[in-house]
Design an enzyme around this catalytic site. Structure first.
Site, PDB file in Angstrom:
ATOM      1  N   ARG A  61      26.357  61.945  63.365  1.00 31.43           N
ATOM      2  CA  ARG A  61      24.933  62.312  63.996  1.00 31.43           C
ATOM      3  C   ARG A  61      24.807  61.910  65.484  1.00 31.43           C
ATOM      4  O   ARG A  61      25.648  61.217  65.979  1.00 31.43           O
ATOM      5  CB  ARG A  61      24.133  60.751  63.272  1.00 31.43           C
ATOM      6  CG  ARG A  61      23.620  61.438  61.948  1.00 31.43           C
ATOM      7  CD  ARG A  61      22.880  59.883  61.348  1.00 31.43           C
ATOM      8  NE  ARG A  61      22.194  59.083  62.207  1.00 31.43           N
ATOM      9  CZ  ARG A  61      21.791  57.937  61.746  1.00 31.43           C
ATOM     10  NH1 ARG A  61      21.587  57.727  60.428  1.00 31.43           N
ATOM     11  NH2 ARG A  61      20.852  57.280  62.571  1.00 31.43           N
ATOM     12  N   LYS A  95      22.018  50.571  54.819  1.00 30.06           N
ATOM     13  CA  LYS A  95      20.780  51.208  53.964  1.00 30.06           C
ATOM     14  C   LYS A  95      20.962  52.305  53.266  1.00 30.06           C
ATOM     15  O   LYS A  95      20.630  52.261  52.129  1.00 30.06           O
ATOM     16  CB  LYS A  95      19.542  51.288  54.920  1.00 30.06           C
ATOM     17  CG  LYS A  95      19.336  49.937  55.672  1.00 30.06           C
ATOM     18  CD  LYS A  95      17.956  50.043  56.416  1.00 30.06           C
ATOM     19  CE  LYS A  95      18.000  51.177  57.681  1.00 30.06           C
ATOM     20  NZ  LYS A  95      18.828  50.634  58.966  1.00 30.06           N
ATOM     21  N   ARG A 103       9.134  50.442  59.405  1.00 33.36           N
ATOM     22  CA  ARG A 103      10.015  49.754  60.583  1.00 33.36           C
ATOM     23  C   ARG A 103       9.304  49.044  61.210  1.00 33.36           C
ATOM     24  O   ARG A 103       9.565  48.538  62.223  1.00 33.36           O
ATOM     25  CB  ARG A 103      10.679  51.025  61.316  1.00 33.36           C
ATOM     26  CG  ARG A 103      11.916  51.246  60.958  1.00 33.36           C
ATOM     27  CD  ARG A 103      12.587  52.333  61.527  1.00 33.36           C
ATOM     28  NE  ARG A 103      13.974  52.456  61.936  1.00 33.36           N
ATOM     29  CZ  ARG A 103      14.702  52.946  61.188  1.00 33.36           C
ATOM     30  NH1 ARG A 103      14.407  53.623  60.361  1.00 33.36           N
ATOM     31  NH2 ARG A 103      16.068  52.973  61.515  1.00 33.36           N
ATOM     32  N   ARG A 106      19.036  51.084  69.564  1.00 36.75           N
ATOM     33  CA  ARG A 106      18.632  51.244  68.137  1.00 36.75           C
ATOM     34  C   ARG A 106      18.642  49.692  67.628  1.00 36.75           C
ATOM     35  O   ARG A 106      17.661  49.236  67.144  1.00 36.75           O
ATOM     36  CB  ARG A 106      19.209  51.982  67.455  1.00 36.75           C
ATOM     37  CG  ARG A 106      19.029  53.559  67.389  1.00 36.75           C
ATOM     38  CD  ARG A 106      20.042  54.334  66.866  1.00 36.75           C
ATOM     39  NE  ARG A 106      20.262  54.232  65.413  1.00 36.75           N
ATOM     40  CZ  ARG A 106      21.503  54.903  65.162  1.00 36.75           C
ATOM     41  NH1 ARG A 106      22.548  55.390  65.951  1.00 36.75           N
ATOM     42  NH2 ARG A 106      22.009  54.489  63.789  1.00 36.75           N
ATOM     43  N   ARG A 114      31.021  56.566  61.585  1.00 34.06           N
ATOM     44  CA  ARG A 114      30.347  57.202  60.729  1.00 34.06           C
ATOM     45  C   ARG A 114      30.346  58.485  60.593  1.00 34.06           C
ATOM     46  O   ARG A 114      30.208  59.113  61.746  1.00 34.06           O
ATOM     47  CB  ARG A 114      29.106  56.577  60.495  1.00 34.06           C
ATOM     48  CG  ARG A 114      28.040  57.291  59.678  1.00 34.06           C
ATOM     49  CD  ARG A 114      26.810  56.447  59.207  1.00 34.06           C
ATOM     50  NE  ARG A 114      26.007  56.472  60.342  1.00 34.06           N
ATOM     51  CZ  ARG A 114      24.814  55.236  60.109  1.00 34.06           C
ATOM     52  NH1 ARG A 114      24.517  54.966  59.216  1.00 34.06           N
ATOM     53  NH2 ARG A 114      23.773  55.488  61.290  1.00 34.06           N
TER      54      ARG A 114
HETATM   55  P1  ADP Z   1      19.420  54.187  61.324  1.00 37.27           P
HETATM   56  O1  ADP Z   1      18.923  52.950  60.519  1.00 37.27           O
HETATM   57  O2  ADP Z   1      20.872  53.985  61.340  1.00 37.27           O
HETATM   58  O3  ADP Z   1      19.030  53.805  62.843  1.00 37.27           O
HETATM   59  P2  ADP Z   1      17.761  56.166  60.294  1.00 37.27           P
HETATM   60  O4  ADP Z   1      18.170  57.387  59.992  1.00 37.27           O
HETATM   61  O5  ADP Z   1      17.071  55.171  59.246  1.00 37.27           O
HETATM   62  O6  ADP Z   1      19.168  55.359  61.000  1.00 37.27           O
HETATM   63  O7  ADP Z   1      16.652  56.386  61.618  1.00 37.27           O
HETATM   64  C1  ADP Z   1      17.273  57.287  62.572  1.00 37.27           C
HETATM   65  C2  ADP Z   1      15.989  57.294  63.679  1.00 37.27           C
HETATM   66  O8  ADP Z   1      14.897  58.041  63.166  1.00 37.27           O
HETATM   67  C3  ADP Z   1      15.807  55.917  63.982  1.00 37.27           C
HETATM   68  O9  ADP Z   1      16.335  55.345  65.384  1.00 37.27           O
HETATM   69  C4  ADP Z   1      14.139  56.146  64.651  1.00 37.27           C
HETATM   70  O10 ADP Z   1      14.235  56.697  65.995  1.00 37.27           O
HETATM   71  C5  ADP Z   1      13.756  57.364  63.641  1.00 37.27           C
HETATM   72  N1  ADP Z   1      13.179  56.641  62.460  1.00 37.27           N
HETATM   73  C6  ADP Z   1      13.497  56.350  61.354  1.00 37.27           C
HETATM   74  N2  ADP Z   1      12.704  56.007  60.476  1.00 37.27           N
HETATM   75  C7  ADP Z   1      11.559  55.571  61.257  1.00 37.27           C
HETATM   76  C8  ADP Z   1      10.164  54.982  61.142  1.00 37.27           C
HETATM   77  N3  ADP Z   1       9.903  54.547  60.005  1.00 37.27           N
HETATM   78  N4  ADP Z   1       9.548  54.667  62.202  1.00 37.27           N
HETATM   79  C9  ADP Z   1       9.859  55.174  63.259  1.00 37.27           C
HETATM   80  N5  ADP Z   1      10.750  55.806  63.590  1.00 37.27           N
HETATM   81  C10 ADP Z   1      11.896  55.966  62.565  1.00 37.27           C
END
Ligand code: ADP
Ligand code: ZN
Length: 220
Positions: free
Chosen positions: A162, A13, A88, A173, A127
């Site tokens: 990360r 993404k 999400r 996740r 990553r």
């Molecule tokens: P990835 O898609 O690789 O898990 P992101 O950087 O998009 O990584 O998100 C990292 C973490 O941040 C997620 O695992 C979640 O805990 C939190 N997070 C991100 N966006 C949201 C969202 N829209 N709603 C709830 N939690 C979120």
């Protein structure tokens, strides 16, 4: 133009969003990046977010929705935004629709990325990300390593991993994604704005290929 990036962790993404941001000249807003910045700065939001993120759980809807609601009011996203990591949950998606409707706009396209699970895990643990906040280029030690170990090709800053990019947290996740986020595929499919893309080395199609195809379509 409002574009949403959908897909499990590690499907690319962020990679797709960052190429589209440059090609289409509209800002990329990543809720994950906002949370990580707050965690690094030790803010109250950061402390709260960290307690969820470190376990692979979602940050509560009210917190995340409030954040995006404020961000969508800002001047720089008036002509367009690429939402990377939001929504999400169905609640977030419904709230987003309301916020956009009040502003006289709507979601134009949802890019849904899918990748086989074993490949996701391999990708996530390998990553590395540029620590320079204005660069944030994403590398992969196996698929797309930097020329010099630990150093960003583009800006020379140090590469970091990360905290949640380890096997245990990524498994959690993926479960969280299947439980909460995968229902959004149907939500947007019904609206007729979903574009699903398989990202996998087995078919020699990576995030950059997807992004370039979509950019070409928009720029034609
Ligand atoms: P990835 O898609 O690789 O898990 P992101 O950087 O998009 O990584 O998100 C990292 C973490 O941040 C997620 O695992 C979640 O805990 C939190 N997070 C991100 N966006 C949201 C969202 N829209 N709603 C709830 N939690 C979120
Ligand atoms: Zn860099």
């Amino acid at each position: 133009m409002v574009i949403i990036m959908l897909g499990a962790p590690g499907t690319g993404k962020g990679t797709v969003a960052s190429i589209l941001k440059d090609e289409l000249k509209i800002p990329q807003v990543s809720t994950g990046d906002i949370f990580r910045k707050n965690i690094k700065e030790g803010t109250e939001l950061g402390k709260l977010a960290d307690s969820y993120i470190s376990k692979g759980n979602l940050v509560p809807d009210d917190v995340t929705i409030g954040l995006i609601k404020d961000r969508l009011k800002e001047e720089d996203v008036k002509d367009g935004i690429i939402l990377d990591g939001f929504p999400r949950t169905v609640v977030q998606a419904e709230e987003l629709d309301k916020i956009l409707e009040n502003q006289g706009r709507k979601v134009d396209m949802v890019i849904n990325l899918t990748t086989p699970k074993d490949e996701i895990i391999e990708r996530v643990v390998n990553r590395r990300i540029c620590s320079n906040q204005t660069c944030k280029t994403i590398y992969n030690l196996l698929l797309n390593p930097p020329k010099k170990e630990g150093i960003c090709d583009k800006c020379g800053h140090e590469l970091v991993q990360r905290k949640d990019d380890n096997v245990e947290t990524v498994e959690a996740r993926i479960d969280t994604y299947l439980k909460n986020t995968s229902t959004l595929v149907e939500f947007y499919e019904k609206k007729g704005i979903l574009r699903t893309e398989v990202v996998s080395k087995s078919i020699n199609r990576m995030g950059a290929d997807v992004a370039n195809d979509i950019a070409e379509m928009f720029n034609k």
